[in-house]
Design a protein around this motif. Structure first.
Motif, PDB file in Angstrom:
ATOM      1  N   GLN A   9      -8.888  12.466  26.059  1.00  0.00           N
ATOM      2  CA  GLN A   9      -8.889  12.713  24.617  1.00  0.00           C
ATOM      3  C   GLN A   9      -8.370  14.108  24.315  1.00  0.00           C
ATOM      4  O   GLN A   9      -7.550  14.316  23.411  1.00  0.00           O
ATOM      5  N   SER A  43      -5.190   8.717  14.134  1.00  0.00           N
ATOM      6  CA  SER A  43      -5.466   7.394  13.580  1.00  0.00           C
ATOM      7  C   SER A  43      -4.987   6.286  14.499  1.00  0.00           C
ATOM      8  O   SER A  43      -5.718   5.335  14.798  1.00  0.00           O
ATOM      9  N   ALA A  46      -6.982   5.803  17.761  1.00  0.00           N
ATOM     10  CA  ALA A  46      -8.417   5.556  17.625  1.00  0.00           C
ATOM     11  C   ALA A  46      -8.931   4.542  18.632  1.00  0.00           C
ATOM     12  O   ALA A  46      -9.988   4.729  19.249  1.00  0.00           O
ATOM     13  N   SER A  47      -8.182   3.470  18.833  1.00  0.00           N
ATOM     14  CA  SER A  47      -8.642   2.432  19.756  1.00  0.00           C
ATOM     15  C   SER A  47      -8.576   2.877  21.209  1.00  0.00           C
ATOM     16  O   SER A  47      -9.228   2.288  22.076  1.00  0.00           O
ATOM     17  N   LYS A  51     -11.055   7.796  18.194  1.00  0.00           N
ATOM     18  CA  LYS A  51     -11.901   7.455  17.055  1.00  0.00           C
ATOM     19  C   LYS A  51     -12.997   8.510  16.897  1.00  0.00           C
ATOM     20  O   LYS A  51     -13.639   8.906  17.865  1.00  0.00           O
ATOM     21  N   GLY A  52     -13.200   8.946  15.673  1.00  0.00           N
ATOM     22  CA  GLY A  52     -14.224   9.961  15.409  1.00  0.00           C
ATOM     23  C   GLY A  52     -13.663  11.361  15.251  1.00  0.00           C
ATOM     24  O   GLY A  52     -14.362  12.249  14.756  1.00  0.00           O
ATOM     25  N   TYR A  53     -12.404  11.575  15.657  1.00  0.00           N
ATOM     26  CA  TYR A  53     -11.794  12.889  15.492  1.00  0.00           C
ATOM     27  C   TYR A  53     -11.120  12.987  14.120  1.00  0.00           C
ATOM     28  O   TYR A  53     -10.533  12.023  13.628  1.00  0.00           O
ATOM     29  N   GLU A  54     -11.183  14.161  13.530  1.00  0.00           N
ATOM     30  CA  GLU A  54     -10.453  14.426  12.301  1.00  0.00           C
ATOM     31  C   GLU A  54     -10.022  15.885  12.283  1.00  0.00           C
ATOM     32  O   GLU A  54     -10.690  16.761  12.857  1.00  0.00           O
ATOM     33  N   ASN A  83     -15.009  16.205  16.317  1.00  0.00           N
ATOM     34  CA  ASN A  83     -15.659  14.916  16.566  1.00  0.00           C
ATOM     35  C   ASN A  83     -17.152  15.202  16.648  1.00  0.00           C
ATOM     36  O   ASN A  83     -17.602  15.932  17.534  1.00  0.00           O
TER      37      ASN A  83
END
Length: 415
Positions: A9, A43, A46-47, A51-54, A83
């Motif tokens: 990640q 985005s 995510a899969s 997912k959960g990061y911004e 995250n």
């Protein structure tokens, strides 16, 4: 395919900061593109594990005095992603990832990567990192922790540039932002190539100057930032972790490909680091044609000449290595440049199992920007920028040496 772990990640987020590396445009166009591109990566990934990061700060693009220059890429690009429940081997933590891009412009090779002949005491710099760094006129390698002047310039820029009005957390620096994160949060600094030198150094400066805690660093393909005392100081604040089941599952180590040219810079110590120093470059892929090997000798000669005035011995950070499969032995300089690029970027995606081509495609934010040629791209990498400085000499050396010239360090073009 299993979801990416925390190391993958982190590497994916690092790659996102480098999406402009192959593009060239005026600053405004680059800034607009990166503000769309980084969230797009997160985005679409995510899969896979994002997912959960911004994005919570930036992304920010910086160009020195060439804001309107359409023929260069960004000098620096960086951002912070959050995250609130990132999963580590030892638990789940609210996590902030500071992703720092590698070199993408001529400023990188004239001011950041090539300023290795002058050095800055990192302790002195950290005392007031809001002031432009000053090289030590009389370095004492045995007594003080030094970093290259170019590295210090890069860290200064990262710490003191505010996010633009259109980005997240506008008009604040990363120093401002990190001062307000919740207590107990983990903070990861990551970057590839030049970012692999800037990310651990930036982390250390903030630890020294702001008491930043709960820090992990994940540099990849980084060139050597400084001397032995710097390495010891960095390790005292960021002890290298024991690797996991995969070689790249380790914090506070420079994860690098042994076939990658860039991590060979800027050590010139052949005895202590026989497999990680500039002199190793001409032989690291096996036996090259004599003309090609001697052309590389010219680059090494020039690089050593730039390092020597520093009066320090550049020592690599603790490393964690993997070895990719070399596609073939290059037979000429054009082939060598292509292999150098492959071993510096795509090889890491393959080794870590993080290939953005699998989830990021058809994004108009990048497609509207002109793309660099291989020659423009390759000279944005640490050490390989020397190609841009000596194009005529390299071409002449390639011709002369292919017909029987023998280059030495005293006579790099074999005449």
């Amino acid at each position: 395919m299993p979801a990416w772990d925390i190391y993958q990640q982190t590497f994916a987020l690092s790659l996102a900061s480098n999406t402009l590396g192959s593009r060239k445009a005026p600053l405004a166009a680059l800034q607009k593109a990166i503000e769309s591109e980084v969230p797009n990566w997160i985005s679409k990934g995510a899969s896979q594990g994002l997912k959960g990061y911004e994005v919570v700060w930036g992304p920010t693009v910086w160009k020195h005095t060439l804001d309107d220059d359409a023929n260069t890429g960004p000098d620096n690009t960086w951002y912070i992603a959050n995250n609130k429940a990132a999963v580590f081997p030892d638990g789940t933590f609210n996590t902030y990832v500071i992703a720092i891009a590698g070199t993408a412009s001529k400023f990188g090779w004239t001011d950041l990567d090539f300023q290795v002949g002058r050095v800055v005491d990192i302790n002195q710099f950290a005392k007031n990192s809001s002031v432009y760094p000053t090289p030590d006129p009389n370095p004492n390698d045995a007594a003080n922790p030094y970093i290259a002047f170019g590295t210090a310039i890069g860290v200064y820029t990262l710490l003191n540039t505010v996010a633009p009005a259109t980005a997240k957390s506008p008009n604040t620096t990363i120093v401002n932002f990190l001062s307000s994160i919740p207590s107990g949060s983990r903070v990861i600094f990551t970057g590839h190539s030049l970012g692999g030198a800037l990310s651990p150094t930036t982390a250390l400066v903030l630890q020294l100057s702001k008491g930043l805690s709960n820090v992990c660093t994940y540099p990849t393909a980084g060139a050597t930032p400084g001397n032995l005392n710097f390495v010891k100081l960095f390790a005292s604040k960021n002890p290298p972790s024991t690797p996991g089941s995969k070689v790249w599952q380790a914090w506070n180590r420079n994860v690098y490909n042994t076939m990658d040219v860039v991590p060979q810079a800027w050590s010139i110590d052949k005895k202590t680091y026989p497999n990680q120093n500039l002199h190793h470059v001409p032989t690291m892929w096996g036996t090259l044609p004599s003309g090609l090997a001697d052309t590389l000798a010219l680059l090494i000669f020039a690089a050593v000449g730039m390092v020597n005035p520093s009066n320090i011995k550049y020592i690599p950070l603790p490393g964690q290595t993997f070895t990719s499969t070399l596609p073939s032995i290059p037979q000429n300089f054009d082939e060598w440049k292509q292999v150098a690029h492959t071993e510096h970027v795509p090889a890491y995606m393959t080794a870590l199992g993080v290939d953005p081509n699998g989830f990021v495609a058809g994004n108009s934010a990048l497609s509207v920007l002109p793309e660099k040629t291989l020659d423009e791209l390759i000279v944005s990498y640490p050490f390989l920028e020397l190609i841009e400085r000596f194009p005529v000499q390299i071409q002449q050396a390639s011709q002369d040496l292919a017909t029987g010239g023998v280059a030495t360090e005293a006579d790099p073009v074999g005449k």
